[in-house]
Motif scaffolding. Structure first.
Motif, PDB file in Angstrom:
ATOM      1  N   TRP A  37     -29.907  20.661  -9.557  1.00  0.00           N
ATOM      2  CA  TRP A  37     -29.196  21.756  -8.894  1.00  0.00           C
ATOM      3  C   TRP A  37     -27.963  22.119  -9.724  1.00  0.00           C
ATOM      4  O   TRP A  37     -27.430  21.264 -10.446  1.00  0.00           O
ATOM      5  CB  TRP A  37     -28.714  21.353  -7.477  1.00  0.00           C
ATOM      6  CG  TRP A  37     -29.770  20.698  -6.657  1.00  0.00           C
ATOM      7  CD1 TRP A  37     -29.881  19.368  -6.390  1.00  0.00           C
ATOM      8  CD2 TRP A  37     -30.890  21.321  -6.010  1.00  0.00           C
ATOM      9  NE1 TRP A  37     -30.990  19.124  -5.615  1.00  0.00           N
ATOM     10  CE2 TRP A  37     -31.631  20.313  -5.369  1.00  0.00           C
ATOM     11  CE3 TRP A  37     -31.329  22.638  -5.905  1.00  0.00           C
ATOM     12  CZ2 TRP A  37     -32.782  20.571  -4.652  1.00  0.00           C
ATOM     13  CZ3 TRP A  37     -32.477  22.889  -5.181  1.00  0.00           C
ATOM     14  CH2 TRP A  37     -33.193  21.857  -4.563  1.00  0.00           C
ATOM     15  N   ALA A  38     -27.472  23.348  -9.558  1.00  0.00           N
ATOM     16  CA  ALA A  38     -26.248  23.750 -10.265  1.00  0.00           C
ATOM     17  C   ALA A  38     -25.055  22.906  -9.817  1.00  0.00           C
ATOM     18  O   ALA A  38     -24.155  22.609 -10.605  1.00  0.00           O
ATOM     19  CB  ALA A  38     -25.959  25.223 -10.011  1.00  0.00           C
ATOM     20  N   ARG A  39     -25.032  22.515  -8.538  1.00  0.00           N
ATOM     21  CA  ARG A  39     -23.898  21.709  -8.052  1.00  0.00           C
ATOM     22  C   ARG A  39     -23.786  20.406  -8.848  1.00  0.00           C
ATOM     23  O   ARG A  39     -22.699  19.878  -9.060  1.00  0.00           O
ATOM     24  CB  ARG A  39     -24.028  21.446  -6.542  1.00  0.00           C
ATOM     25  CG  ARG A  39     -25.179  20.574  -6.146  1.00  0.00           C
ATOM     26  CD  ARG A  39     -25.537  20.706  -4.695  1.00  0.00           C
ATOM     27  NE  ARG A  39     -26.362  21.894  -4.482  1.00  0.00           N
ATOM     28  CZ  ARG A  39     -27.114  22.117  -3.407  1.00  0.00           C
ATOM     29  NH1 ARG A  39     -27.105  21.258  -2.413  1.00  0.00           N
ATOM     30  NH2 ARG A  39     -27.853  23.194  -3.295  1.00  0.00           N
ATOM     31  N   CYS A  46     -19.603  28.972  -1.268  1.00  0.00           N
ATOM     32  CA  CYS A  46     -20.495  28.179  -0.416  1.00  0.00           C
ATOM     33  C   CYS A  46     -20.118  26.720  -0.581  1.00  0.00           C
ATOM     34  O   CYS A  46     -19.430  26.344  -1.542  1.00  0.00           O
ATOM     35  CB  CYS A  46     -21.962  28.421  -0.770  1.00  0.00           C
ATOM     36  SG  CYS A  46     -22.392  27.885  -2.424  1.00  0.00           S
ATOM     37  N   MET A  78     -20.346  24.666  -3.798  1.00  0.00           N
ATOM     38  CA  MET A  78     -19.362  24.818  -4.877  1.00  0.00           C
ATOM     39  C   MET A  78     -18.180  23.872  -4.652  1.00  0.00           C
ATOM     40  O   MET A  78     -17.478  23.512  -5.594  1.00  0.00           O
ATOM     41  CB  MET A  78     -18.846  26.264  -4.926  1.00  0.00           C
ATOM     42  CG  MET A  78     -19.928  27.284  -5.244  1.00  0.00           C
ATOM     43  SD  MET A  78     -19.414  28.956  -4.827  1.00  0.00           S
ATOM     44  CE  MET A  78     -18.243  29.275  -6.144  1.00  0.00           C
ATOM     45  N   ASP A 136     -19.745  30.554 -13.458  1.00  0.00           N
ATOM     46  CA  ASP A 136     -20.733  30.149 -12.457  1.00  0.00           C
ATOM     47  C   ASP A 136     -21.835  31.214 -12.390  1.00  0.00           C
ATOM     48  O   ASP A 136     -21.647  32.287 -11.813  1.00  0.00           O
ATOM     49  CB  ASP A 136     -20.032  29.982 -11.101  1.00  0.00           C
ATOM     50  CG  ASP A 136     -20.967  29.489 -10.013  1.00  0.00           C
ATOM     51  OD1 ASP A 136     -22.194  29.673 -10.151  1.00  0.00           O
ATOM     52  OD2 ASP A 136     -20.479  28.932  -9.017  1.00  0.00           O
ATOM     53  N   ALA A 148     -24.779  30.842 -10.936  1.00  0.00           N
ATOM     54  CA  ALA A 148     -25.781  30.463  -9.930  1.00  0.00           C
ATOM     55  C   ALA A 148     -26.534  31.684  -9.407  1.00  0.00           C
ATOM     56  O   ALA A 148     -27.672  31.568  -8.968  1.00  0.00           O
ATOM     57  CB  ALA A 148     -25.124  29.717  -8.779  1.00  0.00           C
ATOM     58  N   HIS A 149     -25.900  32.864  -9.449  1.00  0.00           N
ATOM     59  CA  HIS A 149     -26.581  34.080  -8.965  1.00  0.00           C
ATOM     60  C   HIS A 149     -27.008  34.981 -10.124  1.00  0.00           C
ATOM     61  O   HIS A 149     -27.368  36.137  -9.892  1.00  0.00           O
ATOM     62  CB  HIS A 149     -25.647  34.904  -8.058  1.00  0.00           C
ATOM     63  CG  HIS A 149     -25.176  34.173  -6.845  1.00  0.00           C
ATOM     64  ND1 HIS A 149     -24.291  34.712  -5.935  1.00  0.00           N
ATOM     65  CD2 HIS A 149     -25.470  32.936  -6.373  1.00  0.00           C
ATOM     66  CE1 HIS A 149     -24.046  33.845  -4.973  1.00  0.00           C
ATOM     67  NE2 HIS A 149     -24.739  32.742  -5.221  1.00  0.00           N
ATOM     68  N   SER A 167     -28.478  28.276 -11.584  1.00  0.00           N
ATOM     69  CA  SER A 167     -29.467  27.790 -10.600  1.00  0.00           C
ATOM     70  C   SER A 167     -30.821  28.439 -10.872  1.00  0.00           C
ATOM     71  O   SER A 167     -31.220  29.341 -10.131  1.00  0.00           O
ATOM     72  CB  SER A 167     -29.063  28.169  -9.175  1.00  0.00           C
ATOM     73  OG  SER A 167     -27.879  27.596  -8.777  1.00  0.00           O
ATOM     74  N   TRP A 198     -33.544  27.647 -10.016  1.00  0.00           N
ATOM     75  CA  TRP A 198     -34.426  27.575  -8.837  1.00  0.00           C
ATOM     76  C   TRP A 198     -34.291  28.792  -7.936  1.00  0.00           C
ATOM     77  O   TRP A 198     -35.182  29.091  -7.146  1.00  0.00           O
ATOM     78  CB  TRP A 198     -34.178  26.278  -8.046  1.00  0.00           C
ATOM     79  CG  TRP A 198     -32.903  26.246  -7.245  1.00  0.00           C
ATOM     80  CD1 TRP A 198     -31.680  25.836  -7.671  1.00  0.00           C
ATOM     81  CD2 TRP A 198     -32.732  26.616  -5.870  1.00  0.00           C
ATOM     82  NE1 TRP A 198     -30.753  25.945  -6.669  1.00  0.00           N
ATOM     83  CE2 TRP A 198     -31.374  26.410  -5.546  1.00  0.00           C
ATOM     84  CE3 TRP A 198     -33.589  27.103  -4.880  1.00  0.00           C
ATOM     85  CZ2 TRP A 198     -30.860  26.676  -4.282  1.00  0.00           C
ATOM     86  CZ3 TRP A 198     -33.058  27.366  -3.610  1.00  0.00           C
ATOM     87  CH2 TRP A 198     -31.724  27.149  -3.326  1.00  0.00           C
ATOM     88  N   LYS A 199     -33.193  29.519  -8.077  1.00  0.00           N
ATOM     89  CA  LYS A 199     -33.040  30.718  -7.244  1.00  0.00           C
ATOM     90  C   LYS A 199     -33.793  31.908  -7.850  1.00  0.00           C
ATOM     91  O   LYS A 199     -33.924  32.946  -7.220  1.00  0.00           O
ATOM     92  CB  LYS A 199     -31.567  31.082  -7.100  1.00  0.00           C
ATOM     93  CG  LYS A 199     -30.748  30.022  -6.366  1.00  0.00           C
ATOM     94  CD  LYS A 199     -29.364  30.548  -6.060  1.00  0.00           C
ATOM     95  CE  LYS A 199     -28.529  29.568  -5.254  1.00  0.00           C
ATOM     96  NZ  LYS A 199     -27.869  28.554  -6.042  1.00  0.00           N
ATOM     97  N   PHE A 236     -25.376  33.260   1.583  1.00  0.00           N
ATOM     98  CA  PHE A 236     -24.355  32.660   0.726  1.00  0.00           C
ATOM     99  C   PHE A 236     -23.016  32.853   1.417  1.00  0.00           C
ATOM    100  O   PHE A 236     -22.718  33.950   1.907  1.00  0.00           O
ATOM    101  CB  PHE A 236     -24.319  33.344  -0.651  1.00  0.00           C
ATOM    102  CG  PHE A 236     -23.055  33.028  -1.414  1.00  0.00           C
ATOM    103  CD1 PHE A 236     -22.952  31.844  -2.114  1.00  0.00           C
ATOM    104  CD2 PHE A 236     -21.963  33.879  -1.379  1.00  0.00           C
ATOM    105  CE1 PHE A 236     -21.778  31.520  -2.789  1.00  0.00           C
ATOM    106  CE2 PHE A 236     -20.784  33.572  -2.045  1.00  0.00           C
ATOM    107  CZ  PHE A 236     -20.694  32.392  -2.756  1.00  0.00           C
TER     108      PHE A 236
HETATM  109  C1  LIG Z   1     -22.027  30.794  -6.528  1.00  0.00           C
HETATM  110  C2  LIG Z   1     -22.718  29.465  -6.402  1.00  0.00           C
HETATM  111  N1  LIG Z   1     -22.359  28.472  -7.241  1.00  0.00           N
HETATM  112  C3  LIG Z   1     -22.953  27.266  -7.209  1.00  0.00           C
HETATM  113  C4  LIG Z   1     -23.950  26.992  -6.288  1.00  0.00           C
HETATM  114  C5  LIG Z   1     -24.666  25.678  -6.297  1.00  0.00           C
HETATM  115  O1  LIG Z   1     -25.992  25.949  -6.696  1.00  0.00           O
HETATM  116  P1  LIG Z   1     -27.199  24.945  -6.397  1.00  0.00           P
HETATM  117  O2  LIG Z   1     -27.729  25.308  -5.051  1.00  0.00           O
HETATM  118  O3  LIG Z   1     -28.193  25.194  -7.484  1.00  0.00           O
HETATM  119  O4  LIG Z   1     -26.619  23.587  -6.436  1.00  0.00           O
HETATM  120  C6  LIG Z   1     -24.342  27.978  -5.386  1.00  0.00           C
HETATM  121  C7  LIG Z   1     -25.377  27.702  -4.380  1.00  0.00           C
HETATM  122  O5  LIG Z   1     -25.878  28.546  -3.706  1.00  0.00           O
HETATM  123  C8  LIG Z   1     -23.724  29.249  -5.448  1.00  0.00           C
HETATM  124  O6  LIG Z   1     -24.103  30.227  -4.613  1.00  0.00           O
END
Ligand SMILES: Cc1ncc(COP(=O)(O)O)c(C=O)c1O
Length: 410
Positions: free
Chosen positions: A42-44, A69, A72, A139, A141-142, A163, A165-166, A340
């Motif tokens: 995951w990005a987190r 979210c 983060m 970041d 992720a989007h 991310s 996976w999104k 989100f």
């Molecule tokens: C802006 C943003 N950064 C980081 C994350 C973390 O991503 P992940 O769900 O891949 O851990 C999210 C998760 O939705 C996100 O919306």
């Protein structure tokens, strides 16, 4: 098997979207093309590993957007940092002068997202961070593809996270890029997944697609294998206890996730073999289709009416004036929606940003991923329109904020 929405919220494996390997890297650059790329689940996890590599000390501050979210925030808490916040505009744009006012002597890191895949002044943010001696984590992720910061996505921050996976048909997939390896340390990679985890990851991806009627030819062969794997996994988990967490509620959320782990080889293979051109063009096409259908809605407005050429959107964000009734109607109709920022971290100081609670309560995001069919996109367009035509278009009061947050957020 749990009940599922009739229309998939996230991308699925289909027969067509993974053929043309690596096409059009120039047209749609991706975080996945960057050198020094580390794959996690995951990005987190990428965020946590970058913050750990920087060696945060207990009072070190990590500056995040007030609209965020929880995934983060949790990496910051896990890496021992202190989350602090900067405001965003009503359309989620980051104002560099505002950000600058929130950098203190204790700020070590700024996290700056491309909300929903749209533009941010990322190069100006990088310049500010360089002048202030602060690390920028871009970041993405989007925003897996395109140039929403004016340069290839993922190339501007000292670090970048994403991310996949999104965007792509994998059940998990996050990554971290180290753009400045001389000044910014690489993560210490944990051990890779076991053979069992590899197999499970592959099976989960196939199962998710088959649950939605994709890959029909594989169904008769794979169903018995999937049932066996599910039964074995249920047996394993029923023998494991769950430990109570004694930390305070708003910090215990940080420890709910397992420790960071590298992505499976199956996952990485799928990320590398998707048809990029088809992925990006279809996303854009579906965005425009939904945006066209929702251009003149009563009680709701598109957060972004225009789709710039260099943007590959993650979702279609729509702002409603009556979030409570809208959320209830979407749920009862089974329309796939992503929230989100539907739940802000309870310790976010409310005075930092008046837009954040409004965005949190009122912005609903709809999928435009390329494994939808045109009929599914049109069904979302039509049914959301019908809901809004029948919903009284009120003005949200502060009491509404957070009420619509109960819907699931990936
Ligand atoms: C802006 C943003 N950064 C980081 C994350 C973390 O991503 P992940 O769900 O891949 O851990 C999210 C998760 O939705 C996100 O919306």
């Amino acid at each position: 098997m749990p009940a599922i929405d009739p229309i998939p919220k996230m991308p699925l494996l289909t027969q067509t979207l993974w053929r043309g390997t690596g096409r059009d890297k120039l047209h749609y650059p991706s975080v996945l093309d960057r050198p020094n790329l580390y794959h996690f689940n995951w990005a987190r996890e990428g965020l946590e590993m970058a913050l750990r590599a920087l060696g945060l000390k207990p009072n070190d501050e990590v500056l995040l957007p007030a609209y965020h979210c929880l995934s983060m925030i949790t990496p910051v808490l896990r890496a021992g940092g202190q989350p602090t916040f900067y405001p965003v505009q009503a359309d989620t744009r980051i104002e560099v002068s505002e950000l600058s006012r929130h950098i203190t002597a204790r700020t070590r890191v700024v996290i700056a997202p491309y909300f929903f895949g749209f533009d941010q002044p990322m190069s100006a943010i990088r310049e500010l961070c360089d002048r202030s001696g602060v690390t920028l984590i871009e970041d993405c992720a989007h925003a897996l593809y395109g140039t929403p910061g004016g340069q290839p996505v993922g190339s501007i921050g000292h670090y970048a996270v994403a991310s996949p996976w999104k965007f792509l048909p994998v059940t998990r997939g996050g990554c971290l890029v180290v753009n400045d390896p001389v000044t910014h340390p690489a993560p210490k990679m944990p051990a890779g997944p076991t053979a069992r985890a590899e197999l499970k990851d592959g099976l989960n991806t196939l199962e998710r697609s088959m649950d939605y009627g994709r890959l029909p030819l594989l169904n008769p062969f794979l169903r018995p294998i999937l049932s066996l794997s599910e039964a074995l996994s249920r047996r394993r988990h029923s023998t494991q206890g769950v430990e109570a967490d004694s930390r305070p509620l708003d910090e215990s959320i940080a420890w709910a996730d397992p420790p960071p782990a590298p992505l499976s080889r199956v996952g990485r293979w799928l990320l590398q073999h998707s048809d990029r051109m088809a992925q990006c063009e279809l996303r854009r096409e579906y965005y425009l289709r939904l945006a066209e259908a929702w251009r003149d809605l009563p009680g709701a407005t598109l957060l972004h009416r225009r789709l710039p050429d260099h943007v590959v959107p993650q979702v279609v964000p729509l702002t409603t004036r009556n979030p409570r009734d809208f959320a209830a109607a979407l749920l009862s109709e089974g329309i796939p929606v992503i929230r989100f920022g539907g739940q802000l971290w309870p310790r976010t100081p409310p005075q930092t940003c008046t837009n954040a609670p409004m965005l949190s309560a009122c912005v609903f995001q709809f999928p435009c991923h390329p494994s939808l069919t045109t009929a599914e996109v049109d069904s979302i367009a039509r049914r959301v329109r019908a809901i809004l035509l029948n919903t009284p278009s009120g003005t949200p009061s502060p009491r509404d904020y957070g009420r619509s947050a109960e819907m699931e957020q990936p």
